[in-house]
Write a protein that holds these residues in place. Sequence first.
Motif, PDB file in Angstrom:
ATOM      1  N   LEU A  27       0.846  -1.191   0.000  1.00 23.79           N
ATOM      2  CA  LEU A  27       0.000   0.000   0.000  1.00 23.79           C
ATOM      3  C   LEU A  27       0.881   1.241   0.000  1.00 23.79           C
ATOM      4  O   LEU A  27       1.863   1.301   0.733  1.00 23.79           O
ATOM      5  N   LEU A  78       0.705   5.276   0.783  1.00 24.52           N
ATOM      6  CA  LEU A  78      -0.124   6.278   1.439  1.00 24.52           C
ATOM      7  C   LEU A  78      -0.074   7.569   0.639  1.00 24.52           C
ATOM      8  O   LEU A  78       0.992   8.105   0.382  1.00 24.52           O
ATOM      9  N   MET A  80       4.501   1.930   7.987  1.00 21.96           N
ATOM     10  CA  MET A  80       4.782   2.521   6.683  1.00 21.96           C
ATOM     11  C   MET A  80       5.988   3.439   6.791  1.00 21.96           C
ATOM     12  O   MET A  80       6.128   4.193   7.762  1.00 21.96           O
ATOM     13  N   SER A  94       4.166   0.595   2.710  1.00 24.07           N
ATOM     14  CA  SER A  94       4.164  -0.353   3.827  1.00 24.07           C
ATOM     15  C   SER A  94       5.480  -1.112   3.879  1.00 24.07           C
ATOM     16  O   SER A  94       6.034  -1.515   2.863  1.00 24.07           O
ATOM     17  N   VAL A 141      -8.515  -1.697  -0.366  1.00 18.59           N
ATOM     18  CA  VAL A 141      -8.151  -0.281  -0.255  1.00 18.59           C
ATOM     19  C   VAL A 141      -9.383   0.566   0.052  1.00 18.59           C
ATOM     20  O   VAL A 141      -9.342   1.462   0.908  1.00 18.59           O
ATOM     21  N   ASN A 163      -9.930   2.644   3.565  1.00 20.74           N
ATOM     22  CA  ASN A 163     -10.176   4.088   3.508  1.00 20.74           C
ATOM     23  C   ASN A 163     -11.433   4.472   4.269  1.00 20.74           C
ATOM     24  O   ASN A 163     -11.523   5.554   4.847  1.00 20.74           O
ATOM     25  N   ASP A 186      -6.649   7.158   7.272  1.00 17.46           N
ATOM     26  CA  ASP A 186      -5.940   8.022   6.345  1.00 17.46           C
ATOM     27  C   ASP A 186      -6.406   7.652   4.951  1.00 17.46           C
ATOM     28  O   ASP A 186      -7.375   6.906   4.797  1.00 17.46           O
ATOM     29  N   LYS A 187      -5.718   8.145   3.931  1.00 14.50           N
ATOM     30  CA  LYS A 187      -6.096   7.872   2.541  1.00 14.50           C
ATOM     31  C   LYS A 187      -5.048   6.967   1.917  1.00 14.50           C
ATOM     32  O   LYS A 187      -3.872   7.311   1.895  1.00 14.50           O
ATOM     33  N   PHE A 188      -5.491   5.817   1.389  1.00 10.47           N
ATOM     34  CA  PHE A 188      -4.578   4.824   0.846  1.00 10.47           C
ATOM     35  C   PHE A 188      -4.894   4.525  -0.611  1.00 10.47           C
ATOM     36  O   PHE A 188      -5.994   4.763  -1.090  1.00 10.47           O
ATOM     37  N   ARG A 189      -3.919   3.968  -1.302  1.00  6.12           N
ATOM     38  CA  ARG A 189      -4.100   3.403  -2.627  1.00  6.12           C
ATOM     39  C   ARG A 189      -2.992   2.383  -2.864  1.00  6.12           C
ATOM     40  O   ARG A 189      -2.040   2.278  -2.077  1.00  6.12           O
ATOM     41  N   SER A 234       0.352   1.191  -4.757  1.00  4.22           N
ATOM     42  CA  SER A 234       1.470   1.949  -5.294  1.00  4.22           C
ATOM     43  C   SER A 234       1.506   1.836  -6.811  1.00  4.22           C
ATOM     44  O   SER A 234       0.979   0.895  -7.396  1.00  4.22           O
TER      45      SER A 234
END
Length: 222
Positions: free
Chosen positions: A31, A33, A62, A90, A130, A134, A139-142, A144
């Motif tokens: 992941l 961030l 992370m 991460s 994801v 979220n 927090d906001k994740f996606r 990579s």
Amino acid sequence: CVWIIPRPDLWRYNSMMNPGSRLRSLPIFFLALVSSTVIRTHADTIQIDLPKLAPSALPLSMFRVPAGSFTMIRGTEKIHITLTHDFYLSQYEITQAQWETVMGFNPCRFVDDPNHPVEMVSWYDCLEFVERINQIGLDKFRLSTVAEWIYAAQAGTETTYYWGNREDFATKDQYEWWQGNHNYFTCPVGLKLSNPWGFFDMGGNVGELCIDHFPYIPPIRN
């Protein structure tokens, strides 16, 4: 040329498999961030406190990856890539315990240890993971991008592998799980040596899924 990281809406499948060292049918992902956290804190490490995570499970740690440039080989072409923003990645592959905490089930075949990497999941499963993490509001994740992942895997090195130029088995065994030392089973994350930036299992164990697509390039080679 300069290859700027793609926009997050360019979601296409990419499995960064390392032939001979990764379980090709068992994709997993890191992941990244993508929020103002890195601007607010500039901390080198942050820990995401997932609710109801088992005490024996590794936390979602992370590490901050600084913006920068690196060169990647695509066939005979050298591609100069620039990442314009810091991001968090991460430290370990997402574990089965972390996945189960967020998703409510464990899809894996190898379930000996909650700190084994999650496997038997599709790219779309990862997108749902994801989305759900979220929704927790931590927090906001996606996922990579390929460029971010390779940049973090190389960790500023200019050698063939992030541990050096030689692929002798004795050295390789110290840094990754591969078909020569784990008999096609997954292994708990973080047991081998990390790369210079502190990320574990960037080679071996299982492969990573990224948010965008790029033709296959061995992920730890320049």
